[in-house]
Design a protein around this motif. Structure first.
Motif, PDB file in Angstrom:
ATOM      1  N   ASN A   1       0.799  -1.217   0.000  1.00  0.00           N
ATOM      2  CA  ASN A   1       0.000   0.000   0.000  1.00  0.00           C
ATOM      3  C   ASN A   1       0.834   1.270   0.000  1.00  0.00           C
ATOM      4  O   ASN A   1       0.517   2.226  -0.717  1.00  0.00           O
TER       5      ASN A   1
ATOM      6  N   ASP B   1       1.126   4.261  -2.949  1.00  0.00           N
ATOM      7  CA  ASP B   1       1.056   5.683  -2.619  1.00  0.00           C
ATOM      8  C   ASP B   1       2.253   6.436  -3.197  1.00  0.00           C
ATOM      9  O   ASP B   1       2.109   7.492  -3.821  1.00  0.00           O
TER      10      ASP B   1
ATOM     11  N   ALA C   1      -4.005   6.074  -9.748  1.00  0.00           N
ATOM     12  CA  ALA C   1      -4.855   5.212  -8.924  1.00  0.00           C
ATOM     13  C   ALA C   1      -5.826   4.419  -9.796  1.00  0.00           C
ATOM     14  O   ALA C   1      -6.153   3.268  -9.505  1.00  0.00           O
ATOM     15  N   GLU C   2      -6.252   5.033 -10.919  1.00  0.00           N
ATOM     16  CA  GLU C   2      -7.206   4.357 -11.799  1.00  0.00           C
ATOM     17  C   GLU C   2      -6.576   3.219 -12.580  1.00  0.00           C
ATOM     18  O   GLU C   2      -7.289   2.406 -13.193  1.00  0.00           O
TER      19      GLU C   2
ATOM     20  N   ARG D   1      -9.900  -2.737  -7.128  1.00  0.00           N
ATOM     21  CA  ARG D   1     -10.392  -1.547  -6.424  1.00  0.00           C
ATOM     22  C   ARG D   1     -11.742  -1.821  -5.781  1.00  0.00           C
ATOM     23  O   ARG D   1     -12.018  -1.368  -4.668  1.00  0.00           O
TER      24      ARG D   1
ATOM     25  N   ASP E   1     -10.718   1.834  -2.990  1.00  0.00           N
ATOM     26  CA  ASP E   1     -10.152   2.707  -4.030  1.00  0.00           C
ATOM     27  C   ASP E   1      -9.250   3.795  -3.456  1.00  0.00           C
ATOM     28  O   ASP E   1      -8.987   4.797  -4.110  1.00  0.00           O
ATOM     29  N   SER E   2      -8.773   3.614  -2.218  1.00  0.00           N
ATOM     30  CA  SER E   2      -7.849   4.577  -1.635  1.00  0.00           C
ATOM     31  C   SER E   2      -6.881   3.834  -0.719  1.00  0.00           C
ATOM     32  O   SER E   2      -7.123   2.683  -0.331  1.00  0.00           O
ATOM     33  N   HIS E   3      -5.795   4.510  -0.373  1.00  0.00           N
ATOM     34  CA  HIS E   3      -4.772   3.945   0.503  1.00  0.00           C
ATOM     35  C   HIS E   3      -5.386   3.465   1.817  1.00  0.00           C
ATOM     36  O   HIS E   3      -5.185   2.310   2.232  1.00  0.00           O
TER      37      HIS E   3
ATOM     38  N   LYS F   1      -8.580   2.857   2.611  1.00  0.00           N
ATOM     39  CA  LYS F   1      -9.604   1.814   2.477  1.00  0.00           C
ATOM     40  C   LYS F   1      -8.979   0.454   2.227  1.00  0.00           C
ATOM     41  O   LYS F   1      -9.454  -0.563   2.746  1.00  0.00           O
ATOM     42  N   ARG F   2      -7.912   0.416   1.429  1.00  0.00           N
ATOM     43  CA  ARG F   2      -7.260  -0.871   1.167  1.00  0.00           C
ATOM     44  C   ARG F   2      -6.668  -1.454   2.453  1.00  0.00           C
ATOM     45  O   ARG F   2      -6.827  -2.644   2.741  1.00  0.00           O
TER      46      ARG F   2
END
Length: 333
Positions: free
Chosen positions: A183, A187, A197-198, A205, A210-212, A214-215
């Motif tokens: 992770n 970043d 990110a996409e 995702r 879909d974010s640092h 949340k993962r």
């Protein structure tokens, strides 16, 4: 009762029955009087934090070699993120946080300059081989003689590879290390413009977030729920498979052949040159390393010790001193 004994009593009251209380330690390689204020694992944590090897982690590459910017991870920031993730899991499962933290803080003490590029360089050139987890154990056992407990030492060497740690706290680090580096490397790669990110596959995702944040939350939650159900360290298969697929994505698009890794060949060549030089000129090793040879350690291993202890900056300075011609001025009469 001493403060330590009070803490051990609290452990007996609060830790899960599959945790590793400090009173059950298998002990140290050399006998040591108990501290009246700290449990053995708290003492190990403190010994690691005050070691020279821990301080050097702040100037060692994590993944990206010589990045420009203040927010890219170094080996020390990686270590702290592993410790944070690991303690979160240990606390939720009522395992021993102090043991977990000590292993996390010590797991990468033997890492080379320039991250895994340096590790590969020494493994390629040294006939004895080189693995950073084995070097981390050698660091705490011999190079700094921290005299840590069996459980911390076991967790350090087992944090990577197929061998499982003997404690659930040690087995947490195997997962926490992977969660952290996947992770934070995403970043850093996004920050460096290597990926967007996409670019992460939509299926991953959707499954992981879909974010640092949340993962990490998804992966940590999967560990906690698995531990609560099975009383063992692991992860829901669906989340684990997605994590490993995300790891493969990082190898394909970040770790191999990218612009950010363009200096890796130079770094590997530099460390190989340093290794070959000191094998040929052992008399130029610092005096502390001569002691290791008088104790019977092979020259090749001692040279690896010296290079692995270098920071990125120190290794570059040493290379310049040994291989780059110095400028000079002739004074005319």
């Amino acid at each position: 009762m001493t403060v330590r004994e009070q803490q051990q009593q609290r452990e007996a009251q609060t830790l899960a029955d599959w945790a590793t209380p400090s009173v059950k330690t298998q002990g140290r390689q050399k006998p040591m009087d108990e501290c009246p204020y700290r449990t053995c694992y708290q003492r190990d944590r403190d010994r690691i934090i005050h070691s020279k090897a821990f301080r050097r982690l702040s100037n060692k590459t994590q993944v990206f070699i010589s990045p420009e910017g203040d927010h890219y991870r170094a080996r020390l920031t990686h270590t702290l993120e592993v410790a944070q993730i690991a303690r979160t899991v240990a606390r939720a499962l009522s395992l021993n946080e102090d043991l977990t933290e000590a292993i996390a803080l010590g797991h990468d003490l033997g890492h080379t300059p320039f991250g895994h590029a340096g590790e590969r360089a020494l493994d390629e050139v040294c006939p004895l081989g080189f693995r950073h987890n084995e070097q981390s154990l050698r660091m705490v056992d011999k190079l700094e003689e921290l005299n840590l407990t069996h459980e911390v030492r076991d967790g350090i060497i087992c944090h990577t590879g197929s061998r499982k740690a003997c404690t659930p706290e040690g087995r947490i680090i195997h997962y926490a290390d992977r969660i952290a580096y996947i992770n934070h490397d995403i970043d850093d790669a996004v920050r460096g413009g290597l990926i967007r990110a996409e670019d992460i596959p939509k299926a991953l995702r959707d499954r992981l977030g879909d974010s640092h944040g949340k993962r990490i939350d998804t992966m940590v939650t999967a560990m906690i729920e698995y531990g609560m159900e099975h009383r063992e360290i692991g992860m829901d298969e669906r989340v684990h498979d997605a994590m490993m697929e995300l790891r493969r994505f990082m190898f394909d698009y970040v770790y191999r052949g990218t612009e950010a890794q363009s200096e890796e060949t130079r770094a590997r060549n530099m460390l190989r040159s340093l290794y070959e030089y000191f094998v040929e000129h052992p008399d130029e090793l610092p005096a502390d390393y001569f002691v290791l040879m008088t104790q019977g350690d092979p020259l090749e291993r001692v040279v690896c010790d010296y290079i692995a202890c270098m920071t990125d900056r120190y290794s570059i300075t040493a290379y310049k001193r040994l291989f780059i011609p110095k400028s000079w001025n002739k004074i005319e009469d």
